[in-house]
Design a protein around this motif. Structure first.
Motif, PDB file in Angstrom:
ATOM      1  N   TRP A 103      -0.856 -20.447   4.666  1.00 53.74           N
ATOM      2  CA  TRP A 103      -1.249 -20.785   3.296  1.00 53.74           C
ATOM      3  C   TRP A 103      -1.784 -19.575   2.533  1.00 53.74           C
ATOM      4  O   TRP A 103      -1.958 -19.629   1.322  1.00 53.74           O
ATOM      5  CB  TRP A 103      -2.307 -21.880   3.309  1.00 53.74           C
ATOM      6  N   ARG A 104      -1.998 -18.459   3.219  1.00 51.09           N
ATOM      7  CA  ARG A 104      -2.529 -17.284   2.533  1.00 51.09           C
ATOM      8  C   ARG A 104      -1.513 -16.616   1.607  1.00 51.09           C
ATOM      9  O   ARG A 104      -1.847 -15.664   0.899  1.00 51.09           O
ATOM     10  CB  ARG A 104      -3.045 -16.268   3.555  1.00 51.09           C
ATOM     11  N   VAL A 105      -0.292 -17.105   1.616  1.00 50.51           N
ATOM     12  CA  VAL A 105       0.690 -16.611   0.655  1.00 50.51           C
ATOM     13  C   VAL A 105       0.216 -16.875  -0.772  1.00 50.51           C
ATOM     14  O   VAL A 105       0.645 -16.202  -1.721  1.00 50.51           O
ATOM     15  CB  VAL A 105       2.067 -17.264   0.915  1.00 50.51           C
ATOM     16  N   THR A 106      -0.704 -17.822  -0.931  1.00 46.74           N
ATOM     17  CA  THR A 106      -1.242 -18.115  -2.268  1.00 46.74           C
ATOM     18  C   THR A 106      -2.022 -16.926  -2.836  1.00 46.74           C
ATOM     19  O   THR A 106      -2.220 -16.842  -4.051  1.00 46.74           O
ATOM     20  CB  THR A 106      -2.164 -19.348  -2.231  1.00 46.74           C
ATOM     21  N   ALA A 107      -2.454 -16.020  -1.977  1.00 46.22           N
ATOM     22  CA  ALA A 107      -3.153 -14.827  -2.456  1.00 46.22           C
ATOM     23  C   ALA A 107      -2.260 -14.001  -3.378  1.00 46.22           C
ATOM     24  O   ALA A 107      -2.748 -13.243  -4.224  1.00 46.22           O
ATOM     25  CB  ALA A 107      -3.622 -13.981  -1.277  1.00 46.22           C
ATOM     26  N   ILE A 108      -0.950 -14.149  -3.204  1.00 45.91           N
ATOM     27  CA  ILE A 108       0.018 -13.468  -4.064  1.00 45.91           C
ATOM     28  C   ILE A 108       0.560 -14.424  -5.116  1.00 45.91           C
ATOM     29  O   ILE A 108       0.703 -14.069  -6.287  1.00 45.91           O
ATOM     30  CB  ILE A 108       1.167 -12.886  -3.226  1.00 45.91           C
ATOM     31  N   LEU A 109       0.850 -15.653  -4.714  1.00 46.56           N
ATOM     32  CA  LEU A 109       1.502 -16.600  -5.624  1.00 46.56           C
ATOM     33  C   LEU A 109       0.595 -17.053  -6.766  1.00 46.56           C
ATOM     34  O   LEU A 109       1.078 -17.255  -7.891  1.00 46.56           O
ATOM     35  CB  LEU A 109       1.993 -17.819  -4.839  1.00 46.56           C
ATOM     36  N   ILE A 110      -0.696 -17.220  -6.519  1.00 45.56           N
ATOM     37  CA  ILE A 110      -1.591 -17.698  -7.574  1.00 45.56           C
ATOM     38  C   ILE A 110      -1.720 -16.678  -8.714  1.00 45.56           C
ATOM     39  O   ILE A 110      -1.543 -17.044  -9.895  1.00 45.56           O
ATOM     40  CB  ILE A 110      -2.979 -18.067  -7.006  1.00 45.56           C
ATOM     41  N   PRO A 111      -2.021 -15.413  -8.427  1.00 48.98           N
ATOM     42  CA  PRO A 111      -2.083 -14.446  -9.542  1.00 48.98           C
ATOM     43  C   PRO A 111      -0.747 -14.319 -10.275  1.00 48.98           C
ATOM     44  O   PRO A 111      -0.719 -14.254 -11.513  1.00 48.98           O
ATOM     45  CB  PRO A 111      -2.459 -13.124  -8.849  1.00 48.98           C
ATOM     46  N   LEU A 112       0.352 -14.307  -9.512  1.00 47.05           N
ATOM     47  CA  LEU A 112       1.676 -14.185 -10.115  1.00 47.05           C
ATOM     48  C   LEU A 112       1.996 -15.403 -10.984  1.00 47.05           C
ATOM     49  O   LEU A 112       2.476 -15.275 -12.117  1.00 47.05           O
ATOM     50  CB  LEU A 112       2.728 -14.017  -9.015  1.00 47.05           C
ATOM     51  N   SER A 113       1.725 -16.583 -10.465  1.00 43.84           N
ATOM     52  CA  SER A 113       1.992 -17.821 -11.209  1.00 43.84           C
ATOM     53  C   SER A 113       1.121 -17.917 -12.458  1.00 43.84           C
ATOM     54  O   SER A 113       1.583 -18.358 -13.519  1.00 43.84           O
ATOM     55  CB  SER A 113       1.743 -19.034 -10.304  1.00 43.84           C
ATOM     56  N   THR A 114      -0.135 -17.519 -12.329  1.00 41.12           N
ATOM     57  CA  THR A 114      -1.034 -17.539 -13.485  1.00 41.12           C
ATOM     58  C   THR A 114      -0.521 -16.623 -14.591  1.00 41.12           C
ATOM     59  O   THR A 114      -0.536 -16.986 -15.779  1.00 41.12           O
ATOM     60  CB  THR A 114      -2.452 -17.108 -13.073  1.00 41.12           C
ATOM     61  N   CYS A 115      -0.059 -15.433 -14.201  1.00 42.46           N
ATOM     62  CA  CYS A 115       0.492 -14.498 -15.190  1.00 42.46           C
ATOM     63  C   CYS A 115       1.725 -15.081 -15.878  1.00 42.46           C
ATOM     64  O   CYS A 115       1.903 -14.918 -17.095  1.00 42.46           O
ATOM     65  CB  CYS A 115       0.856 -13.174 -14.507  1.00 42.46           C
ATOM     66  N   ILE A 116       2.567 -15.750 -15.108  1.00 42.73           N
ATOM     67  CA  ILE A 116       3.770 -16.359 -15.689  1.00 42.73           C
ATOM     68  C   ILE A 116       3.402 -17.438 -16.693  1.00 42.73           C
ATOM     69  O   ILE A 116       3.936 -17.493 -17.816  1.00 42.73           O
ATOM     70  CB  ILE A 116       4.667 -16.939 -14.572  1.00 42.73           C
ATOM     71  N   ILE A 117       2.476 -18.302 -16.331  1.00 37.07           N
ATOM     72  CA  ILE A 117       2.053 -19.377 -17.235  1.00 37.07           C
ATOM     73  C   ILE A 117       1.431 -18.800 -18.507  1.00 37.07           C
ATOM     74  O   ILE A 117       1.728 -19.238 -19.626  1.00 37.07           O
ATOM     75  CB  ILE A 117       1.064 -20.322 -16.528  1.00 37.07           C
ATOM     76  N   LEU A 118       0.569 -17.795 -18.338  1.00 37.66           N
ATOM     77  CA  LEU A 118      -0.058 -17.170 -19.503  1.00 37.66           C
ATOM     78  C   LEU A 118       0.980 -16.475 -20.381  1.00 37.66           C
ATOM     79  O   LEU A 118       0.889 -16.515 -21.620  1.00 37.66           O
ATOM     80  CB  LEU A 118      -1.126 -16.168 -19.049  1.00 37.66           C
ATOM     81  N   ALA A 119       1.961 -15.843 -19.747  1.00 38.56           N
ATOM     82  CA  ALA A 119       3.012 -15.172 -20.517  1.00 38.56           C
ATOM     83  C   ALA A 119       3.801 -16.169 -21.356  1.00 38.56           C
ATOM     84  O   ALA A 119       4.091 -15.909 -22.537  1.00 38.56           O
ATOM     85  CB  ALA A 119       3.943 -14.415 -19.569  1.00 38.56           C
TER      86      ALA A 119
END
Length: 330
Positions: A142-158
């Motif tokens: 589940w630690r893959v979220t350490a990468i996916l959460i920041p990336l996903s947040t940036c996508i949503i904000l973009a």
């Protein structure tokens, strides 16, 4: 992959990302050879850390590996490794953020870069939940979220920013200068707060009541000294540079060393869990259990107990918060 080199626990995450990029290469270029070559190059790049991990951490036996994994998962960091300990409303929110990002970029190249690691993580997490495997929990898929959460947040904000700029284009064009100034002020506020918060953290750390005793040890330690310390005194070892018997924070990863670390921790806790110290027969025995097999030269206790000293244990330092005793003979 750089993060996997720094922290081996992220090798699984690096593998999932490598798989996603290999799939992207195959889907765009229709060449499985290029995808395989990419995967092989990635494997070569992380091979030094894989070899180093094998040399340093290969298990002595299946039994010791199983016991080691159990200790780390259930005792050292259950809040990271046991799903029921870390799963909460925040977890659901994080999963929702990733799913929303996957939906938003479903027609973009980055789609597979997010989707594949998410699927790998989700499947392995479900498998761990169903099997209760300590080995899989130790890997923490589940630690893959350490990468996916920041990336996903940036996508949503973009996407949100893009929508706002398109929806309110005329307003933004009319007030462009004011908006630029407002954004600049907001950035400055965040930067100032970040500096202030960092300064406060260092100030709090430097004013800790642990500092005087650690300064004393740092200035007066001698070659061969070994300190028995409260196991939650986690800054002591690096701050003073003095060898310690054990602490909770700094643990090994090799199976036999993890078992030895756990044994030492239990011995130390047996001593410190008795608040009356040498007035307590159990405490005296706990200290003897340590010194009969291990060389200890000093003991650090919280507070000050004038009855603690005797012919075998002499006072070396006290400041009211912590006291150091030198062991002469037990």
């Amino acid at each position: 992959m750089a993060v996997a080199t720094i922290h081996s626990i992220y090798l699984l995450t690096a593998g999932a990302l490598t798989l996603s990029y290999a799939y992207l290469i195959f889907s765009e270029r229709k060449s499985w050879k290029e995808a395989v070559i990419f995967g092989c190059v990635a494997l070569i790049l992380v091979s030094p850390i894989l070899i180093l991990d094998y040399i340093n951490f290969s298990p002595q036996s299946l039994e010791t590996m199983s016991l080691s994994n159990y200790i780390l998962v259930h005792f050292r960091y259950p809040w990271h490794a046991i799903i029921s300990d870390w799963f909460c409303a925040g977890t659901i929110l994080q999963v929702a953020i990733i799913i929303v990002a996957i939906y938003l970029c479903r027609k973009e190249r980055i789609f597979s870069i997010i989707l594949i690691p998410f699927i790998v993580s989700a499947v392995l997490t479900i498998v761990q939940a169903l099997t209760n495997s300590d080995s899989l929990a130790f890997l923490m898929p589940w630690r893959v979220t350490a990468i996916l959460i920041p990336l996903s947040t940036c996508i949503i904000l973009a996407y949100a920013v893009d929508y706002i700029f398109r929806k309110f284009k005329s307003f933004i064009d009319c007030h462009k200068k004011a908006l630029i100034i407002a954004c600049g002020i907001i950035l400055i506020i965040f930067c100032v707060y970040g500096v202030y918060h960092t300064f406060q953290c260092f100030t709090t750390k430097s004013s800790s009541n642990e500092i005087p005793v650690m300064d004393f040890v740092k200035q007066n330690k001698s070659l061969g000294d070994v300190y028995l310390i409260p196991t939650d005194l986690q800054d002591f070892r690096l701050y003073t540079g003095a060898p310690i018997f054990v602490d909770f924070k700094s643990h090994p990863y090799k199976d036999t060393e993890v078992i030895e670390w756990y044994k030492r921790l239990q011995l130390a806790n047996d001593f410190y869990n008795n608040t009356s110290y040498l007035n307590n027969t159990d405490t005296v025995q706990a200290l003897r259990n340590i010194t009969k097999d291990y060389r200890i030269t000093h003991i650090i206790i919280r507070g000050y107990d004038p009855k603690f000293s005797n012919e075998t244990i002499t006072l070396a330092y006290t400041d009211g918060n912590y006291t150091i005793y030198k062991i002469n003979n037990i």
